[in-house]
Design a protein around this motif. Structure first.
Motif, PDB file in Angstrom:
ATOM      1  N   UNK A  84      -2.824 -51.722 -14.086  1.00 45.96           N
ATOM      2  CA  UNK A  84      -3.405 -52.922 -13.488  1.00 45.96           C
ATOM      3  C   UNK A  84      -3.746 -52.703 -12.017  1.00 45.96           C
ATOM      4  N   UNK A  85      -2.882 -51.968 -11.312  1.00 42.50           N
ATOM      5  CA  UNK A  85      -3.082 -51.762  -9.885  1.00 42.50           C
ATOM      6  C   UNK A  85      -4.161 -50.724  -9.587  1.00 42.50           C
ATOM      7  N   UNK A  86      -4.217 -49.678 -10.407  1.00 44.01           N
ATOM      8  CA  UNK A  86      -5.162 -48.581 -10.145  1.00 44.01           C
ATOM      9  C   UNK A  86      -5.596 -47.984 -11.482  1.00 44.01           C
ATOM     10  N   UNK A  87      -6.444 -48.719 -12.189  1.00 44.53           N
ATOM     11  CA  UNK A  87      -6.822 -48.305 -13.543  1.00 44.53           C
ATOM     12  C   UNK A  87      -7.487 -46.938 -13.558  1.00 44.53           C
ATOM     13  N   UNK A  88      -8.339 -46.664 -12.590  1.00 40.26           N
ATOM     14  CA  UNK A  88      -9.070 -45.398 -12.572  1.00 40.26           C
ATOM     15  C   UNK A  88      -8.125 -44.199 -12.524  1.00 40.26           C
ATOM     16  N   UNK A  89      -7.029 -44.328 -11.798  1.00 39.93           N
ATOM     17  CA  UNK A  89      -6.076 -43.222 -11.664  1.00 39.93           C
ATOM     18  C   UNK A  89      -5.262 -42.999 -12.934  1.00 39.93           C
ATOM     19  N   UNK A  90      -5.025 -44.091 -13.687  1.00 37.01           N
ATOM     20  CA  UNK A  90      -4.134 -44.001 -14.846  1.00 37.01           C
ATOM     21  C   UNK A  90      -4.855 -44.263 -16.168  1.00 37.01           C
ATOM     22  N   UNK A  91      -6.174 -44.227 -16.176  1.00 38.07           N
ATOM     23  CA  UNK A  91      -6.898 -44.628 -17.381  1.00 38.07           C
ATOM     24  C   UNK A  91      -6.744 -43.643 -18.539  1.00 38.07           C
ATOM     25  N   UNK A  92      -6.386 -42.398 -18.255  1.00 43.10           N
ATOM     26  CA  UNK A  92      -6.299 -41.390 -19.316  1.00 43.10           C
ATOM     27  C   UNK A  92      -4.875 -41.188 -19.842  1.00 43.10           C
ATOM     28  N   UNK A  93      -3.941 -41.981 -19.399  1.00 39.23           N
ATOM     29  CA  UNK A  93      -2.555 -41.798 -19.813  1.00 39.23           C
ATOM     30  C   UNK A  93      -2.381 -42.127 -21.294  1.00 39.23           C
ATOM     31  N   UNK A  94      -1.587 -41.296 -21.994  1.00 40.68           N
ATOM     32  CA  UNK A  94      -1.336 -41.548 -23.412  1.00 40.68           C
ATOM     33  C   UNK A  94       0.017 -40.972 -23.821  1.00 40.68           C
ATOM     34  N   UNK A  95       0.285 -40.993 -25.118  1.00 39.31           N
ATOM     35  CA  UNK A  95       1.581 -40.561 -25.639  1.00 39.31           C
ATOM     36  C   UNK A  95       1.866 -39.085 -25.408  1.00 39.31           C
ATOM     37  N   UNK A  96       0.823 -38.283 -25.159  1.00 40.61           N
ATOM     38  CA  UNK A  96       0.987 -36.837 -25.028  1.00 40.61           C
ATOM     39  C   UNK A  96       1.099 -36.375 -23.577  1.00 40.61           C
ATOM     40  N   UNK A  97       0.604 -37.172 -22.642  1.00 42.51           N
ATOM     41  CA  UNK A  97       0.550 -36.674 -21.264  1.00 42.51           C
ATOM     42  C   UNK A  97       1.266 -37.552 -20.243  1.00 42.51           C
ATOM     43  N   UNK A  98       1.948 -38.610 -20.681  1.00 39.95           N
ATOM     44  CA  UNK A  98       2.545 -39.546 -19.723  1.00 39.95           C
ATOM     45  C   UNK A  98       3.521 -38.854 -18.777  1.00 39.95           C
ATOM     46  N   UNK A  99       4.199 -37.785 -19.236  1.00 44.56           N
ATOM     47  CA  UNK A  99       5.169 -37.090 -18.398  1.00 44.56           C
ATOM     48  C   UNK A  99       4.504 -36.338 -17.249  1.00 44.56           C
ATOM     49  N   UNK A 100       3.187 -36.150 -17.332  1.00 47.70           N
ATOM     50  CA  UNK A 100       2.460 -35.499 -16.245  1.00 47.70           C
ATOM     51  C   UNK A 100       2.119 -36.490 -15.135  1.00 47.70           C
ATOM     52  N   UNK A 101       2.036 -37.757 -15.479  1.00 43.86           N
ATOM     53  CA  UNK A 101       1.674 -38.795 -14.510  1.00 43.86           C
ATOM     54  C   UNK A 101       2.854 -39.239 -13.656  1.00 43.86           C
ATOM     55  N   UNK A 102       4.026 -39.346 -14.274  1.00 46.94           N
ATOM     56  CA  UNK A 102       5.160 -39.939 -13.581  1.00 46.94           C
ATOM     57  C   UNK A 102       6.165 -38.873 -13.172  1.00 46.94           C
ATOM     58  N   UNK A 103       6.468 -38.866 -11.883  1.00 51.31           N
ATOM     59  CA  UNK A 103       7.352 -37.832 -11.331  1.00 51.31           C
ATOM     60  C   UNK A 103       8.812 -38.281 -11.280  1.00 51.31           C
ATOM     61  N   UNK A 104       9.104 -39.483 -11.764  1.00 50.56           N
ATOM     62  CA  UNK A 104      10.461 -40.023 -11.633  1.00 50.56           C
ATOM     63  C   UNK A 104      11.171 -40.211 -12.974  1.00 50.56           C
ATOM     64  N   UNK A 105      10.718 -39.503 -14.012  1.00 53.58           N
ATOM     65  CA  UNK A 105      11.439 -39.597 -15.287  1.00 53.58           C
ATOM     66  C   UNK A 105      12.854 -39.049 -15.140  1.00 53.58           C
ATOM     67  N   UNK A 106      13.002 -38.014 -14.322  1.00 49.62           N
ATOM     68  CA  UNK A 106      14.323 -37.517 -13.921  1.00 49.62           C
ATOM     69  C   UNK A 106      14.484 -37.876 -12.455  1.00 49.62           C
ATOM     70  N   UNK A 107      15.437 -38.704 -12.146  1.00 51.84           N
ATOM     71  CA  UNK A 107      15.632 -39.147 -10.767  1.00 51.84           C
ATOM     72  C   UNK A 107      17.000 -38.755 -10.251  1.00 51.84           C
ATOM     73  N   UNK A 108      17.032 -38.200  -9.051  1.00 56.63           N
ATOM     74  CA  UNK A 108      18.284 -37.798  -8.412  1.00 56.63           C
ATOM     75  C   UNK A 108      18.368 -38.468  -7.047  1.00 56.63           C
TER      76      UNK A 108
END
Length: 267
Positions: A84-108
């Motif tokens: 919603x905030x930045x559709x152009x940046x996240x428009x290609x996200x899907x079940x196969x590549x979501x881990x490439x978009x988000x850097x905080x799946x593992x948080x320390x």
């Protein structure tokens, strides 16, 4: 099967908000299930990281640490919010590549007693991982390094500093973002094929942040009274950090005075 109505209600997402994200419920459900299947692996990677690099807290220059993996529902909420905030940046996200978009799946989280101690951890983490600006990720999909054995710092280290903070950060070493309401260091490490996000805070800052996230962020950001109370607690934590630094400085002055007196007596 994830229930859409319950999910939207739990995370305070309106039907209009969901529609504006322009992603199907079927795709979100597939992302949810794929992420759940990855969670055990991600937890093991997080454990390996802290065992290898943070277990010796003196060597790492920290007081303590903790780690977690992102809760699946929060991942879906974040996907909806980011689209919603930045559709152009996240428009290609899907079940196969979501881990490439988000850097905080593992948080320390790493913690310091004193805010000035950030430099010890910074020097440590940039000595054990490559920190080459040429390798910083800009396009989440195109710049993703598929080599699971290549460990490196994937974004320029940055710090969010409070408005009015004294100068304790070096902009030659770390990107400084000013004017915020909280103070936090951020490092993104590519490790064993996944991103690991490290946040560094003082213990006082972490206390306020945890309470703010539990009560205000992100679902009650528009509640004036809750935000006022959070802002007050934030000021108190900032003052506690300031007092801690002065407290240590006074102790060091006392130690130096005693050493000088001892030297004079011995002459």
């Amino acid at each position: 099967m994830l229930d859409k109505k319950e999910f939207l209600q739990k995370y305070r997402i309106s039907e209009q908000d969901f529609e504006e994200a322009k992603i199907s419920w079927e795709e979100l459900t597939a992302i949810y299930e794929n992420y759940q299947s990855m969670e055990t692996t991600l937890r093991e990677i997080g454990k390996d990281f802290v065992d290898e690099y943070l277990y010796d807290i003196q060597k790492a220059g920290i007081h303590s640490y903790r780690y977690r993996t992102k809760e699946p529902g929060h991942l879906l909420e974040k996907i909806i919010r980011k689209r919603r905030e930045n559709f152009q940046k996240f428009d290609r996200i899907d079940r196969w590549n979501f881990h490439k978009y988000f850097t905080d799946l593992i948080g320390i989280r790493v913690f310091f007693l004193y805010r000035e101690d950030w430099i010890h951890f910074h020097q440590y983490i940039t000595s054990v991982f490559e920190n080459d600006p040429a390798q910083y990720v800009e396009n989440r999909l195109e710049d993703f390094d598929e080599d699971a054995d290549h460990y490196y710092i994937a974004e320029r280290p940055k710090v969010y500093k409070r408005a009015g903070d004294s100068r304790i950060y070096d902009d030659q070493l770390i990107e400084i973002r000013s004017g915020g309401i909280y103070r936090s260091l951020h490092y993104i490490i590519k490790y064993k094929g996944h991103y690991v996000e490290i946040q560094g805070r003082t213990l006082f800052e972490e206390g306020w942040s945890e309470i703010d996230h539990d009560i205000v962020y992100p679902y009650f950001k528009d509640d004036i009274m809750l935000n006022d109370f959070s802002t007050l607690l934030n000021r108190l934590s900032g003052m506690a950090d300031e007092m801690s630094s002065y407290f240590r400085r006074m102790k060091m002055m006392r130690v130096e005075e005693e050493q000088e007196k001892e030297h004079e007596r011995s002459v």
